[in-house]
Design a protein around this motif. Structure first.
Motif, PDB file in Angstrom:
ATOM      1  N   ARG A 149       1.164  -0.980   0.308  1.00 43.92           N
ATOM      2  CA  ARG A 149      -0.342  -0.021  -0.125  1.00 43.92           C
ATOM      3  C   ARG A 149       0.359   1.927   0.015  1.00 43.92           C
ATOM      4  N   SER A 150       1.958   0.942  -0.356  1.00 46.83           N
ATOM      5  CA  SER A 150       2.904   2.019  -0.639  1.00 46.83           C
ATOM      6  C   SER A 150       3.755   2.980  -1.890  1.00 46.83           C
ATOM      7  N   SER A 151       3.991   3.975  -1.578  1.00 45.33           N
ATOM      8  CA  SER A 151       3.701   4.424  -3.209  1.00 45.33           C
ATOM      9  C   SER A 151       5.199   3.458  -4.128  1.00 45.33           C
ATOM     10  N   GLY A 152       6.031   1.964  -3.063  1.00 36.35           N
ATOM     11  CA  GLY A 152       6.650   1.356  -4.181  1.00 36.35           C
ATOM     12  C   GLY A 152       7.320   1.571  -3.718  1.00 36.35           C
ATOM     13  N   GLY A 153       8.966   0.341  -4.386  1.00 36.82           N
ATOM     14  CA  GLY A 153       9.883  -0.036  -3.426  1.00 36.82           C
ATOM     15  C   GLY A 153      11.030  -0.985  -4.185  1.00 36.82           C
ATOM     16  N   THR A 154      11.921  -1.347  -3.547  1.00 38.96           N
ATOM     17  CA  THR A 154      12.700  -2.427  -4.026  1.00 38.96           C
ATOM     18  C   THR A 154      12.676  -3.163  -2.992  1.00 38.96           C
ATOM     19  N   TYR A 155      12.031  -5.058  -3.681  1.00 39.55           N
ATOM     20  CA  TYR A 155      12.475  -5.663  -2.280  1.00 39.55           C
ATOM     21  C   TYR A 155      12.821  -7.018  -2.675  1.00 39.55           C
ATOM     22  N   THR A 156      12.639  -7.687  -1.771  1.00 44.46           N
ATOM     23  CA  THR A 156      13.250  -9.508  -2.531  1.00 44.46           C
ATOM     24  C   THR A 156      11.915 -10.496  -2.903  1.00 44.46           C
TER      25      THR A 156
END
Length: 226
Positions: A149-156
């Motif tokens: 629900r955030s604007s985005g990002g880097t995850y694994t």
């Protein structure tokens, strides 16, 4: 002279009023059409894996990639679509349950593994965040729901390789290019968010088993669409 000017001014005002009324009518027509228009949310997933053709198969080789799903791990695309529309040349496709969660598996028994390049999609009625899973880790270890629900990002996330004859150390690396996009539906001029996940990762040709890789998640906000 003054009388003539008044007539000219009156004619100009009448003309401007007519133009404004016409413009308003056209706007209302387009607004009405847009208000009743309904666009279903869409799911599309493109998979491209290169570098496999340099690997010799040891009986049966398996390559697995993430699948689109909601935060609870429920696939955003039906298993029927994932297994029937993602048949790559020289491979058999199936959705498998793994220790990390459900993944899309490609298996082959050929001497060498051909590259994989497939894409498809389907309409989806559910309006909810979705991304490529399994999710092994998120920024600052927030929950998957909070991250989605955030604007985005880097995850694994993770991919899997198995069943290849061990190649030399200088073997061609294997590149995973994955792109999932979901959402974008519209109802009564309200456009839904668009959720996008991309993977552009390269792993050594000698890698095997479950391999963690980074994924980029981005949300394009929806809202009133005019």
């Amino acid at each position: 002279m003054n009388e003539q000017r008044k007539k000219i001014r009156k004619a100009i005002l009448i003309g401007l009023a007519a133009v404004c009324i016409l413009a308003l009518m056209i706007f209302l027509i387009f607004l009405a059409v847009g208000f009743v228009e309904i666009i279903s949310p869409n799911n599309s997933y493109a998979i491209e894996i290169t570098g496999l053709s340099s690997l010799a198969v040891n009986g049966t080789a398996t390559v697995m990639v993430p699948i689109p799903a909601n935060v609870d791990g429920v696939p955003a695309m039906s298993e029927e679509v994932l297994t029937s529309r993602y048949q790559a040349f020289g491979w058999q496709t199936a959705v498998r349950e793994t220790p990390c969660g459900k993944m899309l598996a490609f298996t082959t028994t050929g001497d060498y593994a051909p590259g994989i390049s497939v894409s498809s999609g389907e309409f989806e009625k559910k309006e909810e965040p979705r991304l490529l899973v399994p999710v092994l880790a998120t920024p600052e270890n927030v929950s998957v729901e909070e991250f989605s629900r955030s604007s985005g990002g880097t995850y694994t996330t993770v991919v899997f390789l198995d069943g290849f004859i061990p190649p030399p150390e200088n073997a061609t690396p294997i590149t995973f290019n994955l792109r999932y996009q979901g959402g974008g539906g519209m109802k009564h001029l309200i456009k839904e968010n668009v959720w996008t996940t991309t993977v552009n990762a390269t792993v050594p040709g000698t890698a095997s088993g479950f391999i963690p890789i980074p994924a980029e998640y981005h949300v394009t906000p929806g809202g009133l669409y005019l």
